[in-house]
Design an enzyme around this catalytic site. Sequence first.
Site, PDB file in Angstrom:
ATOM      1  N   LYS A   1      45.916  45.354  39.402  1.00 15.38           N
ATOM      2  CA  LYS A   1      45.144  45.353  40.645  1.00 15.38           C
ATOM      3  C   LYS A   1      46.044  44.874  41.781  1.00 15.38           C
ATOM      4  CE  LYS A   1      41.104  44.971  37.789  1.00 15.38           C
ATOM      5  NZ  LYS A   1      41.822  45.077  36.506  1.00 15.38           N
TER       6      LYS A   1
ATOM      7  N   SER B   1      33.455  41.843  39.091  1.00 13.99           N
ATOM      8  CA  SER B   1      33.795  43.181  39.576  1.00 13.99           C
ATOM      9  C   SER B   1      32.574  44.040  39.872  1.00 13.99           C
ATOM     10  CB  SER B   1      34.679  43.901  38.551  1.00 13.99           C
ATOM     11  OG  SER B   1      33.988  44.068  37.319  1.00 13.99           O
TER      12      SER B   1
ATOM     13  N   HIS C   1      40.040  40.302  39.075  1.00 15.86           N
ATOM     14  CA  HIS C   1      39.760  40.717  40.450  1.00 15.86           C
ATOM     15  C   HIS C   1      39.846  39.552  41.429  1.00 15.86           C
ATOM     16  CE1 HIS C   1      38.362  44.853  39.572  1.00 15.86           C
ATOM     17  NE2 HIS C   1      38.009  44.333  38.414  1.00 15.86           N
TER      18      HIS C   1
END
Length: 437
Positions: free
Chosen positions: A280, A220, A248
């Site tokens: 996310k 990230s 991510h």
Amino acid sequence: MSQGFGLSATARLALLQRLSKRREEKGPAPGAARAFRELPGQRDMEMIREAAGALGLENPFFRPHEGIAGATTRIGNREVVNYGSYNYLGLNGDPRVIAAAKAAMDRHGVSASASRMVSGERPVHGELEAAIAAHYGVEAAIAFVSGHATNVTVLGHLMGPRDLIVHDAAIHNSCAEGARLSGARRIAFAHNDWRAAERELAAARRGARRALIVIEGHYSMDGDIPDLPRFVDLARKHDAWLMVDEAHGLGVVGATGQGIHEQWGVAAQDVDIWMGTLSKTLSGCGGYIAGNADLIAWLKHSAPGFVYSVGMAPALAAASLESLRILHAEPERVARLQANAALFLRLAKAAGLDTGTSAGLAIVPVIVGSSVGAARLSQALLEGGINVQPILFPAVPDSSARLRFFLSSEHDDAQIRATVAAVAAAIGGARPAELAT
């Protein structure tokens, strides 16, 4: 970088002298306040706040967004282009996701109201876990109420004082905290260096009962990815488990967003423990572990962060389940995201910006090289209608201070070109007219 965004050595000295004088004028804090001021890092935080105020810098953190934070958002009653959110595929706010969440609330209310082990289990929890397991083609999965707590409780519970954890130096705080809690011997290896990981494992494995390698699928801070086949081979060679944090990576990495295993053509079953978050791509909140059925059953009955925590809110589980379904049904969203990130990276490099090791999949840093400079640049861009967060010391070394751009499938070509032009113009070496064409 232009001199306007940094501080000279003389200016830094003058600032420190002014702050020191202010502290003397304030005098000592009374009683309990003095004790709280002695908490680790508290004095540093106070110094940073005072320095920012002296430099005329606004606090770039905790700014409220007044609507859905997608490719654009509203801050201070003004619409700005947004690069500060993990809404990678634009699913947070999708009518189908909202409808699924509302249906779950109509059926179950807002909260699960108890630990899942006792009275908090709802059908949607099991449906979500089955869908996550199917996504990876593994036997089972477990969903936790917090992504950070997932790593803390699983690592802290799975490993013990006679064990070994070898992890990437850039691993997320949640992994580092879980490893520390476990009491296992912890060894960090240089970021993304599988050779360094092998040297550490070879030297320390014999004295450990169990060994675990922990990496991320998409880092990230830098936006780069590991060489997964190398780490799979390394784990097998040294009789270690391999855990991949895909917070991510899901919906971002791989041709259809399946994750780092798709990117490298590796069977998902070759990774022992898949970890990910629901906050996310999947537009909910919480975390998950996917893998072997025995591991998942053990965690469901013994992991403190699951057994002793309230169950995930049904609406969030339903939102994440619907988002996962859309990810599978609409891979064109992933293609748009990756095209946007690749365009941003290409333009940034052409403008002479330092993007580090970013793979250009969703996260692109622009390394400024000064915390003051990064904060000033972030503020200047916000005034110009672009929201991007600075990453400052001590989160990164001051020389690596940066702006971190999170791209979305919903950004358009014009927004990206205008943003890179604005960044390049602000820090020098700009060719805005050329970049914007």
